[in-house]
Motif scaffolding. Sequence first.
Motif, mmCIF file in Angstrom:
data_model
loop_
_atom_site.group_PDB
_atom_site.id
_atom_site.type_symbol
_atom_site.label_atom_id
_atom_site.label_comp_id
_atom_site.label_asym_id
_atom_site.label_seq_id
_atom_site.Cartn_x
_atom_site.Cartn_y
_atom_site.Cartn_z
ATOM 1 N N ILE A 4 0.876 -1.168 0.000
ATOM 2 C CA ILE A 4 0.000 0.000 0.000
ATOM 3 C C ILE A 4 0.917 1.222 0.000
ATOM 4 C CG2 ILE A 4 -1.822 1.219 1.252
ATOM 5 C CD1 ILE A 4 -2.124 -1.660 2.737
ATOM 6 N N SER A 5 0.637 2.196 -0.855
ATOM 7 C CA SER A 5 1.522 3.353 -0.956
ATOM 8 C C SER A 5 0.758 4.660 -0.810
ATOM 9 C CB SER A 5 2.242 3.336 -2.311
ATOM 10 O OG SER A 5 3.112 4.436 -2.414
ATOM 11 N N LEU A 48 -7.543 -3.754 1.269
ATOM 12 C CA LEU A 48 -6.895 -4.869 1.953
ATOM 13 C C LEU A 48 -7.957 -5.756 2.593
ATOM 14 C CD1 LEU A 48 -4.133 -6.015 2.816
ATOM 15 C CD2 LEU A 48 -4.325 -4.643 4.868
ATOM 16 N N ASN A 49 -7.963 -7.028 2.216
ATOM 17 C CA ASN A 49 -8.897 -7.989 2.801
ATOM 18 C C ASN A 49 -8.316 -8.417 4.141
ATOM 19 O OD1 ASN A 49 -10.473 -10.110 3.598
ATOM 20 N ND2 ASN A 49 -10.440 -11.154 1.628
ATOM 21 N N SER A 50 -8.900 -7.947 5.215
ATOM 22 C CA SER A 50 -8.323 -8.166 6.536
ATOM 23 C C SER A 50 -8.554 -9.576 7.072
ATOM 24 C CB SER A 50 -8.878 -7.135 7.526
ATOM 25 O OG SER A 50 -10.271 -7.255 7.590
ATOM 26 N N ASP A 51 -9.303 -10.413 6.345
ATOM 27 C CA ASP A 51 -9.542 -11.773 6.815
ATOM 28 C C ASP A 51 -8.453 -12.744 6.379
ATOM 29 O OD1 ASP A 51 -11.891 -10.887 7.947
ATOM 30 O OD2 ASP A 51 -13.098 -11.403 6.191
ATOM 31 N N GLU A 52 -7.640 -12.351 5.406
ATOM 32 C CA GLU A 52 -6.591 -13.238 4.930
ATOM 33 C C GLU A 52 -5.556 -13.475 6.028
ATOM 34 O OE1 GLU A 52 -5.324 -12.851 0.664
ATOM 35 O OE2 GLU A 52 -6.190 -10.868 1.013
ATOM 36 N N LYS A 53 -5.020 -14.688 6.061
ATOM 37 C CA LYS A 53 -4.064 -15.051 7.111
ATOM 38 C C LYS A 53 -2.615 -15.017 6.627
ATOM 39 C CE LYS A 53 -7.138 -16.093 10.282
ATOM 40 N NZ LYS A 53 -7.805 -14.873 10.604
ATOM 41 N N MET A 65 -3.146 5.841 9.961
ATOM 42 C CA MET A 65 -2.564 4.494 9.898
ATOM 43 C C MET A 65 -2.681 3.743 11.227
ATOM 44 S SD MET A 65 -1.402 3.395 7.050
ATOM 45 C CE MET A 65 -0.540 1.988 7.702
ATOM 46 N N ASP A 66 -2.740 4.453 12.321
ATOM 47 C CA ASP A 66 -2.689 3.817 13.641
ATOM 48 C C ASP A 66 -3.741 2.722 13.848
ATOM 49 O OD1 ASP A 66 -1.405 3.545 16.191
ATOM 50 O OD2 ASP A 66 -3.170 4.498 17.052
ATOM 51 N N PRO A 67 -5.022 2.935 13.492
ATOM 52 C CA PRO A 67 -5.997 1.853 13.711
ATOM 53 C C PRO A 67 -5.658 0.582 12.925
ATOM 54 C CG PRO A 67 -7.114 3.880 13.014
ATOM 55 C CD PRO A 67 -5.646 4.140 12.966
ATOM 56 N N PHE A 68 -5.135 0.742 11.714
ATOM 57 C CA PHE A 68 -4.750 -0.420 10.911
ATOM 58 C C PHE A 68 -3.584 -1.156 11.569
ATOM 59 C CE2 PHE A 68 -6.715 2.424 7.787
ATOM 60 C CZ PHE A 68 -7.684 1.569 7.271
ATOM 61 N N VAL A 69 -2.571 -0.390 11.988
ATOM 62 C CA VAL A 69 -1.394 -0.983 12.628
ATOM 63 C C VAL A 69 -1.797 -1.713 13.907
ATOM 64 C CG1 VAL A 69 0.758 -0.407 13.827
ATOM 65 C CG2 VAL A 69 0.291 0.559 11.567
#
Length: 157
Positions: A5-6, A45-50, A115-119
């Motif tokens: 991601i950029s 970004l699919n957040s379910d991927e492992k 960015m903080d919530p994603f991190v």
Amino acid sequence: MYRIISEISPDFLIQGFALHQDENEIYVGKVGGQEVQLLASIDNLNSDEKDIKIFCVGFAEADHHFRSGDVLMTGSDDLLDRAFRAMDEMEQRGVVVSLTPPPDSKHLYVSKEQMDPFVQDWKSRKLSFLCLWMMEPIDSEGQAKLITILRKVILKD
């Protein structure tokens, strides 16, 4: 699979990793046998991927704590270790930062509220991730450094 991601115009990533558009018009490619995918935004970004590793690249506003050309970073221990080794080989200064204001002044902080919530989510889910930010302005030499660091981190797999 590596997802990138950029915050910066992604042209340097497309060229640096020789990415091409697939049938879904997503930029993809391979680096040393590892699949790389460039996402248009963090929302894709699919957040379910492992089994993914996440890279974020971007810029940081000038700050008196950092020098021009510094690479600021945060991430999971596995990818931070690789990034430090890559930067040592390149003789590049890397600085680990926090995204939340620290309770004491011993920790370095960079303001990246979006960015903080994603991190925090990636940390809680124990995903492998690495965020790299360069001090503004980011010239072609800075972009080349980011590509080299990412390439070295990916090739360690």
